[in-house]
Enzyme design. Structure first.
Site, PDB file in Angstrom:
ATOM      1  CG  ASP A   1      -0.142   0.279   2.447  1.00 40.61           C
ATOM      2  OD1 ASP A   1       0.902   0.277   2.687  1.00 40.61           O
ATOM      3  OD2 ASP A   1      -1.311   0.460   3.310  1.00 40.61           O
TER       4      ASP A   1
ATOM      5  CB  CYS B   1       1.264  -2.126   4.809  1.00 41.20           C
ATOM      6  SG  CYS B   1       0.876  -3.340   6.295  1.00 41.20           S
TER       7      CYS B   1
HETATM    8  C1  RB5 Z   1      -1.902   2.954   6.352  1.00 41.64           C
HETATM    9  O1  RB5 Z   1      -2.057   4.130   6.811  1.00 41.64           O
HETATM   10  C2  RB5 Z   1      -1.380   1.893   7.456  1.00 41.64           C
HETATM   11  O2  RB5 Z   1      -2.702   1.788   8.225  1.00 41.64           O
HETATM   12  C3  RB5 Z   1      -1.133   0.487   6.740  1.00 41.64           C
HETATM   13  O3  RB5 Z   1      -0.170   0.624   5.843  1.00 41.64           O
HETATM   14  C4  RB5 Z   1      -0.791  -0.572   7.619  1.00 41.64           C
HETATM   15  O4  RB5 Z   1       0.133  -0.254   8.484  1.00 41.64           O
HETATM   16  C5  RB5 Z   1      -1.780  -1.479   8.195  1.00 41.64           C
HETATM   17  O5  RB5 Z   1      -1.443  -2.336   8.915  1.00 41.64           O
END
Ligand code: RB5
Length: 147
Positions: free
Chosen positions: A8, A65
């Site tokens: 992400d 992420c």
């Molecule tokens: C995004 O802000 C964040 O929540 C995501 O990258 C991750 O850390 C979720 O587990």
């Protein structure tokens, strides 16, 4: 070996850095996104990457992420995925040797880039040991099949 990458926005920068490393190592990869820092939802990228691993389009995956937690949870919902969130090289190696992890998850906002590369390198060079570990992996698969 062909590696799939998925992240992400929280993992985007580290994903790009890992791509440079893979290029230098002549390791083939497919980038399943995200392709910018714009805010997106990590389950979408965890799912895309996991399906690519399960279908055999890529051999293994790296999911990133912010913490590595959300995307690793999402990846582990796909049947056949064993995604390991690692913050050290020992766990990365063991996740393959003992758990036959087919996706490595990393926290882009948690670990430094150099450590991430060492983790990726340890994970890529590890081999599943089979034997008693195979029996345990099979038990995980049967939990999945009995759901
Ligand atoms: C995004 O802000 C964040 O929540 C995501 O990258 C991750 O850390 C979720 O587990």
């Amino acid at each position: 070996m062909k590696i799939g990458l998925g992240s992400d926005h929280g993992g985007y920068e580290l994903k790009e850095y890992i791509k440079e490393y893979l290029k230098k190592q002549n390791i083939e990869y497919i980038d399943y996104g995200t392709y910018s820092q714009e805010s997106v939802d990590y389950p979408d990228y965890g799912e895309k990457l996991s399906k690519a691993v399960v279908s055999g389009e890529v051999d293994r995956g790296i999911a990133i992420c912010g913490t590595g937690i959300g995307i690793s949870i999402a990846c582990n919902k796909v049947k056949g995925i064993r995604c390991a969130l690692c913050g050290d090289t020992y766990s990365a190696r063991m996740s393959v040797e003992h758990n036959n992890a087919n996706i490595l998850a990393l926290g882009g906002r948690v670990i430094g880039k150099d450590l991430a590369i060492e983790i990726v390198s340890a994970w890529l060079s590890a081999k599943f040991q089979g034997g008693r570990h195979e029996r345990r992996i099979n038990k995980i698969s049967s939990i999945e099949s009995n759901l």
